[in-house]
Motif scaffolding. Structure first.
Motif, PDB file in Angstrom:
ATOM      1  N   SER A  30       0.831  -1.215   0.000  1.00 26.47           N
ATOM      2  CA  SER A  30       0.000   0.000   0.000  1.00 26.47           C
ATOM      3  C   SER A  30       0.858   1.256   0.000  1.00 26.47           C
ATOM      4  O   SER A  30       0.615   2.202  -0.761  1.00 26.47           O
ATOM      5  N   GLY A  31       1.878   1.282   0.864  1.00 26.21           N
ATOM      6  CA  GLY A  31       2.768   2.441   0.903  1.00 26.21           C
ATOM      7  C   GLY A  31       3.555   2.606  -0.383  1.00 26.21           C
ATOM      8  O   GLY A  31       3.761   3.729  -0.859  1.00 26.21           O
ATOM      9  N   SER A  32       3.988   1.488  -0.967  1.00 24.20           N
ATOM     10  CA  SER A  32       4.749   1.555  -2.216  1.00 24.20           C
ATOM     11  C   SER A  32       3.894   2.107  -3.354  1.00 24.20           C
ATOM     12  O   SER A  32       4.357   2.898  -4.175  1.00 24.20           O
ATOM     13  N   GLU A  33       2.633   1.665  -3.406  1.00 22.09           N
ATOM     14  CA  GLU A  33       1.735   2.159  -4.455  1.00 22.09           C
ATOM     15  C   GLU A  33       1.570   3.671  -4.360  1.00 22.09           C
ATOM     16  O   GLU A  33       1.676   4.398  -5.364  1.00 22.09           O
ATOM     17  N   THR A  34       1.318   4.168  -3.161  1.00 25.01           N
ATOM     18  CA  THR A  34       1.149   5.614  -2.978  1.00 25.01           C
ATOM     19  C   THR A  34       2.426   6.364  -3.303  1.00 25.01           C
ATOM     20  O   THR A  34       2.410   7.403  -3.974  1.00 25.01           O
TER      21      THR A  34
END
Length: 445
Positions: A30-34
């Motif tokens: 999730s953090g990588s996508e953002t």
């Protein structure tokens, strides 16, 4: 019984550890996508040029945004689904039939807080740093999942094509130009970017979208030289004119046969007067065409960006604009194009005319009808549309669907327009008043 309890304890902790590991993976995805979607490619490029391997890998991943998002979403959903399944099995074994409700409540809180909100909040606060840190780990995961991602992409594109939606390969989520424009507008609204800086940068970005027709000097206001006029009259006209280059016509103004430069004219006059054979005759036999240059014609649909390149390539600053039939429409200079970026350029030879806007005593604005809508918007920070007309007078005529008479008033696009002066079919001056809004001058006073 003790062996079963011990086995249950081992199974419980193994399952709990697996759930926590999967939640960590979900948070990472999730953090990588953002981070990878919110990071500025310009900043990543700067960091990559400085030697950051993580930034270079992040740039490589974002080149194919669809593959990147597909891989991350696939990994994220797999982690969430597996962790939820394990949690349901664990809580069902521990609490019986009520374990399903407990697992749903617990996993909703854990996934929402620790796997979604927390990592995305961190990533959005420092997207470039988070993207550089996560890219080296995300890259091999996407490579492993790429066959499955490719199948999903093919399936999704097939479904979208049924509804007539076509996705170009390699298309970006956000176009670079729109991203820059949005950043400039946001910076100006927040007071970080000055209006003059915003206008200059936006003016440079707009050169490829605007044509010479939009900013050219109309043929009705072009100063020309009659090739058949007396040489003394031609010299006097050139000396009195604020313009360096003047078109030369013969018989009628539409027939442009040359362009004379003031320096060439004065040099030619000096040589003619200094010649022993013509000395004492004045300028009687002087021919202006001998010191003139061949006219340069351009179509009115040429973009400003292309025309500026042509000016630089041809080493000239002056062009005559014609329509599709070859009829003269106006003229454009390199200075006109530069003024679209830096604003009005004046020198000691300009006439000192006003910029076309005058503040009336009653607080309204008196505007020259020939002023372009773009210049008015830039000067007053308004948003009048310029898709259907280039000038303020043209906008009023377009909206009114008639040529108004003096005194007529129209309200459209949040402004009040009153015709103040008219010459023949031309609206020469209009009074404009913003309706229900405070102007910049009101805020400053």
């Amino acid at each position: 019984m003790e062996e079963s309890s011990a086995l249950l304890d081992v199974t419980f902790w193994v399952s709990a550890g697996a759930i926590l590991l999967l939640l960590f993976c979900s948070a990472f995805f999730s953090g990588s996508e953002t981070a990878l979607t919110a990071a500025s490619r310009g900043k990543l490029r700067s960091q990559a040029d400085s030697g950051s391997a993580g930034a270079a890998k992040a740039l490589e991943l974002t080149d194919d945004s669809e593959r990147l998002i597909g891989g991350i979403l696939l990994g994220n959903n797999m982690a969430n689904i597996l962790s939820t399944a394990l949690a349901t099995a664990l809580f069902t074994r521990t609490f019986g039939d009520s374990g399903v409700a407990v697992a749903t409540l617990v996993m909703t809180v854990l996934v929402l807080v620790f796997a979604e909100v927390l990592p995305k909040t961190y990533s959005i606060s420092a997207p470039e740093r988070a993207a550089s840190l996560s890219a080296p780990v995300v890259a091999p995961v996407i490579t492993v999942l790429s066959p499955l991602v490719g199948a999903v992409r093919f399936f999704v594109r097939g479904i979208l094509s049924v509804f007539g939606v076509k996705i170009a390969p390699g298309s970006n989520i956000l176009a670079v130009r729109e991203e820059i424009v949005g950043a400039l507008q946001l910076g100006h609204s927040e007071g970080v970017v000055q209006k003059e800086d915003r206008d200059r940068l936006l003016g440079a970005l707009d050169l490829g979208d605007r044509t010479v027709e939009e900013i050219m000097r109309h043929r009705s206001s072009i100063e020309m030289i009659d090739a058949d006029a007396a040489p003394e009259e031609i010299l006097a006209q050139a000396l009195d004119s604020p313009h360096t280059r003047l078109p030369v016509f013969r018989d009628h103004p539409e027939n442009i046969i040359a362009v004379v430069h003031a320096k060439d004219l004065l040099r030619g006059v000096h040589e003619y007067m200094s010649n022993d054979e013509t000395r004492g005759e004045g300028l009687k036999g002087f021919n202006v065409l001998k010191v003139s240059r061949k006219p340069y014609f351009v179509p009115e649909t040429t973009t400003l960006d292309d025309q500026m390149r042509q000016f630089l390539r041809r080493r000239t600053h002056f062009a005559l604009v014609v329509d599709e039939y070859g009829d003269l429409q106006g003229l454009i200079t390199l200075e006109d194009i530069l003024e679209e970026i830096v604003g009005e350029i004046t020198d000691e030879f300009d006439t000192g005319e006003e910029d076309g806007i005058e503040r009336a005593a009653d607080g309204h604005f008196l505007v020259d009808g020939a002023m372009t809508i773009r210049d008015l918007n830039r000067a007053k920070d308004w948003n009048l549309p310029d898709a259907e007309a280039n000038t303020v007078a043209g906008l009023v005529i377009h909206e009114a669907q008639m040529i108004p008479t003096v005194g007529q008033v129209f309200n459209f696009h949040g402004f009040r327009f009153e015709v103040v002066a008219r010459e023949h079919n031309r609206l020469t001056q209009l009074k404009i008043t913003p309706i229900g809004r405070r102007t910049l001058e009101d805020e400053e006073s």
